[in-house]
Design a protein around this motif. Structure first.
Motif, PDB file in Angstrom:
ATOM      1  N   ASN A 152       0.859  -1.167   0.000  1.00  0.00           N
ATOM      2  CA  ASN A 152       0.000   0.000   0.000  1.00  0.00           C
ATOM      3  C   ASN A 152       0.908   1.233   0.000  1.00  0.00           C
ATOM      4  OD1 ASN A 152      -2.080   1.718   0.388  1.00  0.00           O
ATOM      5  ND2 ASN A 152      -2.695   0.926   2.391  1.00  0.00           N
ATOM      6  N   PHE A 153       1.091   1.860  -1.142  1.00  0.00           N
ATOM      7  CA  PHE A 153       1.966   3.025  -1.234  1.00  0.00           C
ATOM      8  C   PHE A 153       1.112   4.294  -1.166  1.00  0.00           C
ATOM      9  CE2 PHE A 153       3.900  -0.386  -3.867  1.00  0.00           C
ATOM     10  CZ  PHE A 153       5.001  -0.638  -3.070  1.00  0.00           C
ATOM     11  N   GLU A 154       1.807   5.449  -1.184  1.00  0.00           N
ATOM     12  CA  GLU A 154       1.052   6.706  -1.054  1.00  0.00           C
ATOM     13  C   GLU A 154       0.077   6.912  -2.226  1.00  0.00           C
ATOM     14  OE1 GLU A 154       3.587  10.032  -0.311  1.00  0.00           O
ATOM     15  OE2 GLU A 154       1.920  11.435  -0.578  1.00  0.00           O
ATOM     16  N   ASN A 155       0.578   6.690  -3.453  1.00  0.00           N
ATOM     17  CA  ASN A 155      -0.256   6.959  -4.634  1.00  0.00           C
ATOM     18  C   ASN A 155      -0.715   5.704  -5.365  1.00  0.00           C
ATOM     19  OD1 ASN A 155       0.101   9.758  -4.322  1.00  0.00           O
ATOM     20  ND2 ASN A 155       2.153   9.547  -5.229  1.00  0.00           N
ATOM     21  N   ARG A 159      -4.207   5.229  -6.963  1.00  0.00           N
ATOM     22  CA  ARG A 159      -5.273   5.620  -6.038  1.00  0.00           C
ATOM     23  C   ARG A 159      -6.120   6.759  -6.615  1.00  0.00           C
ATOM     24  NH1 ARG A 159      -5.612   3.726  -1.385  1.00  0.00           N
ATOM     25  NH2 ARG A 159      -3.976   2.525  -0.420  1.00  0.00           N
TER      26      ARG A 159
END
Ligand code: FAD
Length: 339
Positions: A79-82, A187
């Motif tokens: 789960n990354f920031e973007n 995202r």
């Protein structure tokens, strides 16, 4: 449950609905089943791995081992920031997986909504629609090597994806069971409208950019209007690939067909509309035995009830040779044909 081979008519395991009999049918649902496939793999000259059967043409009798992949599950790996890295197992329905991602707010696969079949088959022909291909989001493919029972992860660069092809459709076609695919999704919804702009469809569908739900509805209704329902008529979608040809072949074809539909790919590379060529060679609605060229889309062959493998292949050969004689363009069959 005991792992064993079954006698099976594969009619309901292929969307062209061809009768196809085998004594060697096996459904893989577990790790134990995978090990069984490796134990019996060397007893066979050939293996056929199937998912939803929407891109295969099967013969009437099959001597090969036939493995249907049927295990499911979707999980987030990172789960990354973007972005998010998602893994989906091979037996999942492709369309359900696309919708699952959209509902979670993970984007990138929207243009590929409503393509029939399973997740495990998506990398095989690098499925594509409306300007997006599976390879655009692929991170890697996880597979079971049938010969030695090893699990391998193949990074996107080593999948050798190209237009409706990959290493899985070529060299590795009968040696691997794809277990899962890993895709990197965004995202943020950033609609890919290139295809619509290029083909001037955007004016017809201004709601495209407003909401993801409108976008998906538009994609699904465009597909429904162009494609026959597999529940009514057996078919495998496009029967031929859009040929990619050199400038010389393109100019020659243009000479015969001045209004030929094409997309320039590069200085010496042109993608031609196979459907347009077949239509303009007069094949729309034509029949051979129980197989017909769909009267709304000449790229599609339909089973009108009792089609046989030979009817399908004979009609395909007649179409391809006629198109070649009239335009100099060679058509290549898109689904995997097993003889
Ligand atoms: C109405 C219709 C519309 C379509 N529209 C499109 C479209 O827009 N774009 C597009 O690209 N395709 C389209 N297709 C073709 C088809 O839906 C896709 O190719 C799909 O990915 C096939 O999935 P499947 O599970 O049915 O595969 P199958 O037909 O079962 O198999 C196809 C190939 O994948 C291999 N395979 C399947 N599963 C595995 C696995 N787990 N491991 C290893 N190999 C495997 C098989 O050996 C075979 O070579 C369409 C088909 C239909 C009937």
């Amino acid at each position: 449950m005991k792992s064993e081979l079954k006698h099976q008519n594969l009619k309901y395991f292929n969307t062209f609905k061809l009768n196809s009999y085998t004594d060697h049918f096996f459904i893989v649902r577990s790790f134990k089943d995978l090990k069984f496939t490796t134990n019996i793999f060397s007893d066979y000259k050939d293996t056929i791995v199937i998912g939803g059967g929407s891109n295969i043409i099967l013969p009437e009798y099959i001597a090969s081992l036939v493995i249907k992949v049927d295990f499911s599950g979707i999980r987030m790996i990172s789960n990354f920031e973007n972005t998010v890295l998602i893994e989906a197992y091979a037996g999942e329905s492709w369309h359900d997986f696309v919708m699952y991602c959209i509902n979670k707010g993970w984007y990138g696969l929207e243009n590929l909504a409503f393509i029939p079949g399973t997740v495990g088959a998506a990398p095989v022909q690098n499925i594509g629609a409306y300007g997006v291909e599976f390879s655009n989001c692929c991170h890697s493919v996880v597979a079971w090597s049938l010969s030695d029972g090893k699990v391998i992860e193949i990074p996107v660069k080593e999948c050798f994806f190209s237009y409706r092809s990959s290493i899985f459709k070529q060299e590795l076609n009968r040696n691997l069971i794809i277990l899962s695919v890993r895709v990197l999704l965004s995202r943020k919804w950033n609609p890919n409208l290139e295809y619509f702009k290029r083909n001037d469809f955007l004016s017809k569908t201004p709601e495209h950019t407003d909401s993801i739900n409108d976008f998906i509805d538009t994609i699904c209704s465009m597909r429904k209007s162009k494609l026959p329902n597999i529940k009514e008529f057996g078919n495998v979608g496009s029967f031929f690939k859009n040929p990619i040809v050199t400038k010389e072949i393109f100019l020659n074809a243009l000479n015969f067909f001045p209004s030929l539909v094409f997309w320039k790919q590069g200085e010496d590379s042109y993608k031609l509309s196979a459907g347009w060529l077949i239509d303009n060679c007069g094949w729309k609605g034509k029949k051979y035995g129980s197989v017909a060229v769909y009267d709304k889309n000449a790229l599609i062959l339909l089973n009108q009830g009792s089609a046989k493998f030979d009817d399908v292949m004979n009609l395909a050969a007649l179409i391809a040779s006629d198109v070649y004689c009239k335009s100099g363009v060679i058509l290549e069959i898109e689904p995997k044909v097993y003889y």
